[in-house]
Design a protein around this motif. Structure first.
Motif, PDB file in Angstrom:
ATOM      1  N   LEU A   6       0.934  -1.131   0.112  1.00 50.65           N
ATOM      2  CA  LEU A   6       0.117  -0.397   0.117  1.00 50.65           C
ATOM      3  C   LEU A   6       0.878   1.285   0.181  1.00 50.65           C
ATOM      4  O   LEU A   6       0.582   2.360  -0.710  1.00 50.65           O
ATOM      5  N   THR A   7       2.009   1.237   0.709  1.00 48.72           N
ATOM      6  CA  THR A   7       2.669   2.429   1.002  1.00 48.72           C
ATOM      7  C   THR A   7       3.460   2.652  -1.217  1.00 48.72           C
ATOM      8  O   THR A   7       3.479   3.787  -1.028  1.00 48.72           O
ATOM      9  N   ILE A   8       4.363   1.697  -1.065  1.00 48.33           N
ATOM     10  CA  ILE A   8       4.304   1.588  -2.954  1.00 48.33           C
ATOM     11  C   ILE A   8       3.215   2.299  -3.659  1.00 48.33           C
ATOM     12  O   ILE A   8       3.663   3.245  -4.098  1.00 48.33           O
ATOM     13  N   ILE A   9       1.806   1.852  -3.510  1.00 47.83           N
ATOM     14  CA  ILE A   9       1.311   2.962  -4.886  1.00 47.83           C
ATOM     15  C   ILE A   9       0.949   3.754  -3.924  1.00 47.83           C
ATOM     16  O   ILE A   9       0.521   4.814  -4.766  1.00 47.83           O
ATOM     17  N   ILE A  10       0.662   4.547  -2.351  1.00 50.40           N
ATOM     18  CA  ILE A  10       0.925   5.892  -2.353  1.00 50.40           C
ATOM     19  C   ILE A  10       1.769   6.470  -2.908  1.00 50.40           C
ATOM     20  O   ILE A  10       1.080   7.954  -3.532  1.00 50.40           O
ATOM     21  N   ILE A  11       2.769   6.377  -3.240  1.00 50.90           N
ATOM     22  CA  ILE A  11       4.124   6.785  -3.379  1.00 50.90           C
ATOM     23  C   ILE A  11       3.898   7.194  -4.807  1.00 50.90           C
ATOM     24  O   ILE A  11       4.092   8.062  -5.232  1.00 50.90           O
ATOM     25  N   LEU A  12       3.511   6.374  -5.937  1.00 54.45           N
ATOM     26  CA  LEU A  12       3.258   6.148  -7.279  1.00 54.45           C
ATOM     27  C   LEU A  12       1.957   6.580  -7.321  1.00 54.45           C
ATOM     28  O   LEU A  12       2.279   8.142  -8.251  1.00 54.45           O
ATOM     29  N   SER A  13       0.872   7.467  -6.615  1.00 50.72           N
ATOM     30  CA  SER A  13      -0.627   7.260  -6.828  1.00 50.72           C
ATOM     31  C   SER A  13      -0.022   9.567  -6.618  1.00 50.72           C
ATOM     32  O   SER A  13      -0.579  10.398  -7.447  1.00 50.72           O
ATOM     33  N   CYS A  14       1.055   9.533  -5.637  1.00 52.31           N
ATOM     34  CA  CYS A  14       1.722  10.612  -5.513  1.00 52.31           C
ATOM     35  C   CYS A  14       1.756  11.830  -6.310  1.00 52.31           C
ATOM     36  O   CYS A  14       1.488  12.340  -6.513  1.00 52.31           O
ATOM     37  N   VAL A  15       2.854  10.086  -6.829  1.00 51.93           N
ATOM     38  CA  VAL A  15       4.167  11.075  -7.663  1.00 51.93           C
ATOM     39  C   VAL A  15       2.734  11.876  -9.161  1.00 51.93           C
ATOM     40  O   VAL A  15       2.783  12.624  -9.338  1.00 51.93           O
ATOM     41  N   GLN A  16       1.929  10.524  -9.496  1.00 58.61           N
ATOM     42  CA  GLN A  16       1.209  10.414 -10.522  1.00 58.61           C
ATOM     43  C   GLN A  16      -0.459  11.846 -10.120  1.00 58.61           C
ATOM     44  O   GLN A  16       0.155  12.924 -10.418  1.00 58.61           O
ATOM     45  N   SER A  17      -0.793  12.434  -8.607  1.00 57.97           N
ATOM     46  CA  SER A  17      -1.577  13.115  -9.183  1.00 57.97           C
ATOM     47  C   SER A  17      -0.533  14.503  -9.273  1.00 57.97           C
ATOM     48  O   SER A  17      -1.230  15.460  -9.434  1.00 57.97           O
ATOM     49  N   HIS A  18       0.751  14.727  -7.837  1.00 56.97           N
ATOM     50  CA  HIS A  18       1.174  15.843  -7.913  1.00 56.97           C
ATOM     51  C   HIS A  18       1.078  16.510  -9.916  1.00 56.97           C
ATOM     52  O   HIS A  18       1.451  17.822 -10.140  1.00 56.97           O
ATOM     53  N   LYS A  19       2.243  15.460 -10.725  1.00 58.28           N
ATOM     54  CA  LYS A  19       1.990  15.790 -12.196  1.00 58.28           C
ATOM     55  C   LYS A  19       1.031  16.395 -12.651  1.00 58.28           C
ATOM     56  O   LYS A  19       0.976  17.592 -13.654  1.00 58.28           O
TER      57      LYS A  19
END
Length: 120
Positions: A6-19
């Motif tokens: 879940l941490t890895i998924i959240i990190i990836l979603s943070c990067v994508q949402s930020h972009k």
């Protein structure tokens, strides 16, 4: 194991949402508002991970979701007050969140700087 996934998924979603949030507007004021919304979203996503580990939360008697959001903000901004802390696997999530927060805040600052420079 679930917490790491879940941490890895959240990190990836943070990067994508930020972009996505960074590229939504060319207007500086709207960009700043969108960046703040993006950071709030990141804090809320990480607070959900802490909710999964709420039994390992120390420093408060009434473990509320507001306490988790407070802890997540403190960790994301690397303020690290220390009045609330975790034991167990959530400590690793806290370290990862601090690194993600540093990167995202620096990315936001550089983006705002470039927008200001472009307008000048």
């Amino acid at each position: 194991m679930v917490l790491i996934f879940l941490t890895i998924i959240i990190i990836l979603s943070c990067v994508q949402s930020h972009k996505i949030f960074l590229n939504l507007s060319n207007d500086l004021n709207i960009s700043i508002i969108l960046i703040i919304i993006s950071h709030i979203l990141h804090v809320l996503l990480f607070s959900y991970l802490y909710f999964l580990e709420i039994d390992n939360m120390m420093g408060v008697n009434n473990k509320t979701y507001l306490d988790l959001i407070y802890y997540s903000i403190s960790t994301y901004t690397t303020l690290g007050v220390g009045d609330i802390y975790f034991i167990g696997n959530a400590r690793l999530v806290s370290g990862v969140q601090a690194i993600v927060g540093l990167i995202m805040i620096a990315w936001s600052a550089s983006h705002i700087y470039l927008k200001i420079k472009k307008e000048a």
